[in-house]
Design an enzyme around this catalytic site. Structure first.
Site, PDB file in Angstrom:
ATOM      1  N   THR B 141      30.254   1.530  34.615  1.00 36.44           N
ATOM      2  CA  THR B 141      31.184   0.440  34.264  1.00 36.44           C
ATOM      3  C   THR B 141      31.349  -0.560  35.692  1.00 36.44           C
ATOM      4  O   THR B 141      31.600  -0.176  36.496  1.00 36.44           O
ATOM      5  CB  THR B 141      32.530   1.022  33.893  1.00 36.44           C
ATOM      6  OG1 THR B 141      32.332   1.950  32.823  1.00 36.44           O
ATOM      7  CG2 THR B 141      33.821   0.270  33.500  1.00 36.44           C
ATOM      8  N   PHE B 171      36.322   2.314  37.871  1.00 35.52           N
ATOM      9  CA  PHE B 171      36.840   3.495  36.970  1.00 35.52           C
ATOM     10  C   PHE B 171      35.897   4.531  37.313  1.00 35.52           C
ATOM     11  O   PHE B 171      35.502   5.242  36.371  1.00 35.52           O
ATOM     12  CB  PHE B 171      37.252   3.196  35.691  1.00 35.52           C
ATOM     13  CG  PHE B 171      37.608   2.162  35.229  1.00 35.52           C
ATOM     14  CD1 PHE B 171      38.963   1.945  35.859  1.00 35.52           C
ATOM     15  CD2 PHE B 171      37.474   1.063  34.331  1.00 35.52           C
ATOM     16  CE1 PHE B 171      39.855   0.796  35.687  1.00 35.52           C
ATOM     17  CE2 PHE B 171      38.357  -0.081  34.105  1.00 35.52           C
ATOM     18  CZ  PHE B 171      39.440  -0.044  34.595  1.00 35.52           C
ATOM     19  N   THR B 173      34.529   8.124  38.118  1.00 35.90           N
ATOM     20  CA  THR B 173      34.922   9.581  38.248  1.00 35.90           C
ATOM     21  C   THR B 173      34.300   9.968  39.387  1.00 35.90           C
ATOM     22  O   THR B 173      33.154   9.989  39.535  1.00 35.90           O
ATOM     23  CB  THR B 173      34.787  10.342  37.098  1.00 35.90           C
ATOM     24  OG1 THR B 173      35.510   9.608  36.113  1.00 35.90           O
ATOM     25  CG2 THR B 173      35.388  11.727  37.018  1.00 35.90           C
ATOM     26  N   GLN B 254      25.688  12.390  25.247  1.00 35.53           N
ATOM     27  CA  GLN B 254      26.053  13.830  26.073  1.00 35.53           C
ATOM     28  C   GLN B 254      27.516  13.922  26.433  1.00 35.53           C
ATOM     29  O   GLN B 254      27.993  14.811  26.145  1.00 35.53           O
ATOM     30  CB  GLN B 254      25.054  14.205  26.917  1.00 35.53           C
ATOM     31  CG  GLN B 254      25.169  15.698  27.399  1.00 35.53           C
ATOM     32  CD  GLN B 254      23.877  16.101  28.334  1.00 35.53           C
ATOM     33  OE1 GLN B 254      22.827  15.705  27.948  1.00 35.53           O
ATOM     34  NE2 GLN B 254      24.139  16.652  29.242  1.00 35.53           N
ATOM     35  N   GLU B 255      27.770  12.843  26.912  1.00 34.79           N
ATOM     36  CA  GLU B 255      29.094  12.728  27.522  1.00 34.79           C
ATOM     37  C   GLU B 255      29.996  12.611  26.429  1.00 34.79           C
ATOM     38  O   GLU B 255      31.316  13.077  26.435  1.00 34.79           O
ATOM     39  CB  GLU B 255      29.262  11.243  28.478  1.00 34.79           C
ATOM     40  CG  GLU B 255      30.700  11.123  28.816  1.00 34.79           C
ATOM     41  CD  GLU B 255      30.531   9.683  29.630  1.00 34.79           C
ATOM     42  OE1 GLU B 255      29.754   9.136  29.681  1.00 34.79           O
ATOM     43  OE2 GLU B 255      31.564   9.479  30.193  1.00 34.79           O
ATOM     44  N   ARG B 281      62.227  29.643  22.408  1.00 35.73           N
ATOM     45  CA  ARG B 281      63.235  28.709  22.785  1.00 35.73           C
ATOM     46  C   ARG B 281      64.190  29.129  21.462  1.00 35.73           C
ATOM     47  O   ARG B 281      63.925  28.868  20.491  1.00 35.73           O
ATOM     48  CB  ARG B 281      62.685  27.152  22.584  1.00 35.73           C
ATOM     49  CG  ARG B 281      63.841  26.285  22.328  1.00 35.73           C
ATOM     50  CD  ARG B 281      64.591  26.088  23.679  1.00 35.73           C
ATOM     51  NE  ARG B 281      65.345  24.831  23.588  1.00 35.73           N
ATOM     52  CZ  ARG B 281      66.435  24.453  24.402  1.00 35.73           C
ATOM     53  NH1 ARG B 281      66.687  25.302  25.284  1.00 35.73           N
ATOM     54  NH2 ARG B 281      67.163  23.429  24.126  1.00 35.73           N
ATOM     55  N   GLY B 353      63.013  18.233  26.022  1.00 37.26           N
ATOM     56  CA  GLY B 353      63.275  17.912  27.333  1.00 37.26           C
ATOM     57  C   GLY B 353      62.351  18.620  28.236  1.00 37.26           C
ATOM     58  O   GLY B 353      61.930  18.227  29.351  1.00 37.26           O
ATOM     59  N   GLY B 377      33.611   5.048  26.214  1.00 37.85           N
ATOM     60  CA  GLY B 377      33.513   4.362  25.179  1.00 37.85           C
ATOM     61  C   GLY B 377      34.862   4.460  24.204  1.00 37.85           C
ATOM     62  O   GLY B 377      35.142   5.722  23.703  1.00 37.85           O
ATOM     63  N   GLU B 380      37.575   1.934  19.723  1.00 36.01           N
ATOM     64  CA  GLU B 380      37.123   0.699  18.815  1.00 36.01           C
ATOM     65  C   GLU B 380      35.649   0.604  19.009  1.00 36.01           C
ATOM     66  O   GLU B 380      34.844   0.334  17.999  1.00 36.01           O
ATOM     67  CB  GLU B 380      37.770  -0.505  19.360  1.00 36.01           C
ATOM     68  CG  GLU B 380      39.191  -0.664  19.286  1.00 36.01           C
ATOM     69  CD  GLU B 380      39.987   0.307  19.901  1.00 36.01           C
ATOM     70  OE1 GLU B 380      39.646   0.809  20.890  1.00 36.01           O
ATOM     71  OE2 GLU B 380      41.422   0.539  19.851  1.00 36.01           O
TER      72      GLU B 380
END
Lengths: 248, 392
Positions: B141, B171, B173, B254-255, B281, B353, B377, B380
């Site tokens: 990217t 971006f 990683t 694969q990703e 809770r 909360g 990806g 969209e």
């Protein structure tokens, strides 16, 4: 020197135990099973001995149904060399397991046997001691530290602290929690363990009578704990400990 | 129903699962312990610190986590895709997408090297990455676009036995700490046929990076990369010159399955956390889970998570058989990541909360859902690709 370790298949320590509806035991169907954690410590100790050149071969023993092979595989994936499985669908009590182990010891002639001090399912804490008696070997129970030399120096966890004993070999050791921290079975070793041999035996072939000597009458859930109360003063606490709880 | 009415055959006596063997389960056990001891207790600390210790890569390698699916001769462990699903599920239990993304960044950075790289590269670079000694990152990217690989702008101009690389990547990683970057560059003319993959080492003069601050994935060192006349030897080419596009596309498949598996893992954690919290809770004199509105919410969550799991496993199986169902992989990625959004949102609602406080797993997972529907990806782009693959 060969080292024999025992690995018991028990309900995983993370599982919440449920008593069977008919109160004959605990539910094991569809419940995750794992190696008894104290036995993992036994396997780890044996593997470390082999890595240090103090042991030549590590043999993992288990007795019970076919699925015990999975537990043996876990030991093999940690680094044990081969397995011995005594196939039995019967209930095996500590004396029966000790006798089966004795038969395997007679056959394999290990210099050292390491077992967990107890299994987390029935908490019997008997098999190691019974095996040592049956073999007439020295025993070092609740081991906190082991040192192999001429004999084996064992630091034991006892009520008052730690006790040092020196054992002659061959000997039976039972492991306590702080003896070591067991390693993870790595993926490459899990794959390798598939190819390691597991010998399958039966109690009949070993000529061992495994009939239970103890009878279970009933298994029940422990009573649920009642909610506590808050006391306002120390005096009130002491009063309650004296008169209600009767502990002082 | 009477026995006479029954027409289905009894199940085969064979394995309990068509996908998972005893070895898979043994590895799951190892991973579960590893995650609970080595990762889960520290994720809050690492998230706040913005990174995790490099040592974790070596620890992960010691149990075989980094080696999945690589050839033994390069230090790998050949596996089927179900091991990777197990990895995603178990790593998710620590509740930190950021740790997983950086720890496993080689799962997108290294496959092109293994599939297309020259021999020297496989022998030197792969073993270092798989041992956890070196970190691998994928850099596709750019500030001007991500999925539009055919129009990427970073150039690699051939000068004798070197390429000279100029441009930026965005971006990325593990972009701040990586040692090896698998970088998409333009070596030829415009369009897909001018794209190549280059291995660029972090210490090449002219190569710099800055860390990016993000909405989630804080423990992950995401970075922007800058290449200013960076000289890279031609032998660093991964695959053939101007043939990088197809390698990138195959890597995306694969990703995306990996992202779907990760999304499934995190959705499952949200579900489990929500159930546990709803039991514990108490409000208005009864546990939360005793309310029909909560019980039904949980059933809807579980239903969607199960659908993702079924789809994921079946598709993983088909890919393992050699199929390449691109459209279905795109749809799976969308199904898994939108399910995660839904389930994380509902889990937050059940927590109320308590879920809004840092330190709750659902808080972090909720904050990290967006990266899943965008990264690798976007929703969209996935729909567009699926539509084209379907011939619509």
């Amino acid at each position: 020197m060969k080292v024999l370790v025992a690995v018991k298949r028990v309900i995983d320590y993370n599982v919440k135990i449920r008593v069977k509806a008919d109160k004959t035991g605990v539910e094991t169907a569809n419940v995750k099973m794992s190696m008894n954690p104290f036995d993992e410590i036994a396997v780890e100790e044996a593997i470390r001995m082999k890595e240090k050149g103090k042991a030549t071969e590590v043999i993992a023993f288990s007795a019970g149904p076919a699925q015990c092979q999975e537990t043996i595989r876990t030991a093999l994936a940690m680094g044990a060399d081969r397995g011995v499985h005594v196939l039995s669908d019967a209930e095996l009590q500590p004396l029966a397991v000790a006798k089966l182990m004795k038969a395997v010891v007679d056959k394999e002639q290990p210099g050292l046997v390491i077992v967990g001090k107890q299994a987390i399912d029935d908490d019997s804490n008997q098999t190691g001691q019974m095996l040592a008696a049956l073999l007439g070997w020295s025993q070092g129970t609740f081991a906190n530290k082991l040192e192999i030399g001429e004999g084996v120096a064992v630091k034991r966890e006892v009520d008052g602290g730690l006790e040092n004993v020196m054992l002659k070999l061959p000997a039976v050791i039972t492991t306590d929690l702080r003896l070591n921290e067991p390693r993870y079975a790595s993926l490459p070793n899990i794959m390798k363990a598939k190819k390691k041999p597991i010998e399958q035996l039966t109690s009949e072939a070993l000529g061992v009578d495994v009939a239970p000597r103890l009878k279970t009458l009933k298994v029940e859930e422990p009573p649920t704990r009642k909610a506590g109360i808050k006391v306002k003063t120390v005096a009130e606490l002491v009063e309650k400990l004296k008169n209600e709880a009767g502990v002082i | 129903m009477s026995a006479a009415m029954r027409e289905t055959l009894p199940p085969p006596a064979a394995p309990a699962s068509p996908f998972y063997t005893a070895e898979h389960e043994a590895f799951r056990d190892t991973l579960r312990r590893f995650v609970s001891r080595e990762i889960a207790p520290y994720v809050d600390e690492w998230d706040e610190a913005g990174e995790f210790p490099r040592e974790l890569y070596r620890k992960a390698s010691s149990i075989g986590l980094l080696q999945l699916g690589y050839a033994e001769e390069f230090g790998g462990v050949p596996t089927d895709p179900f091991y990777r699903i197990i990895v995603s599920e178990e790593l998710a239990k620590a509740g930190s997408g950021g740790v997983n993304a950086s720890l496993m960044s080689h799962s997108i950075g290294a496959p092109p090297i293994a599939a297309l790289g020259p021999d020297w590269m496989k022998r030197k670079v792969l073993p270092e990455i798989l041992a956890g000694e070196k970190i691998s990152a994928l850099a596709i990217t750019e500030p001007s676009g991500g999925s539009d690989v055919a129009n990427l702008k970073t150039t690699a101009r051939r000068e004798g036995d070197h390429y000279v690389v100029n441009g930026q990547k965005m971006f990325i990683t593990s972009g701040f700490r990586a040692d090896y970057y698998t970088v998409a560059v333009r070596t030829g003319g415009p369009g897909a046929s001018g794209v190549s993959l280059l291995l660029i080492e972090r210490d090449r003069p002219g190569f710099s990076r800055t860390k990016l601050r993000k909405m989630g994935w804080w423990a992950s060192d995401t970075a922007q990369l800058f290449f200013d006349n960076v000289k890279v030897p031609v032998e660093n080419l991964i695959g053939e010159e101007n043939r990088g596009f197809i390698g990138i596309m195959l890597n995306f498949n694969q990703e995306r399955i990996g992202l779907a598996a990760g999304a499934h893992g995190f959705a499952r954690v949200c579900l489990d956390e929500a159930i546990a919290y709803a039991r514990e809770r108490h409000t208005f004199g009864k546990p939360l889970i005793a309310n029909q509105v909560i019980r039904h919410k949980i059933v809807d969550m579980a239903m969607k998570v199960n659908a993702v799991k079924a789809n994921l496993e079946l598709l993983a199986w088909r890919v393992h058989q050699g199929e390449r169902p691109v459209a279905e992989i795109c749809m799976l990625k969308n199904l898994a990541t939108t399910t995660l959004e839904y389930v994380a949102n509902e889990a937050m609602q059940i927590f109320g909360g308590a879920g809004y406080l840092r330190g709750a797993k659902v808080e972090r997972i909720y904050r990290e859902t967006k990266v899943m529907t965008i990264g690798g990806g976007s929703l969209e782009i996935m729909k567009d690709l699926a539509a084209r693959q379907m011939g619509l």
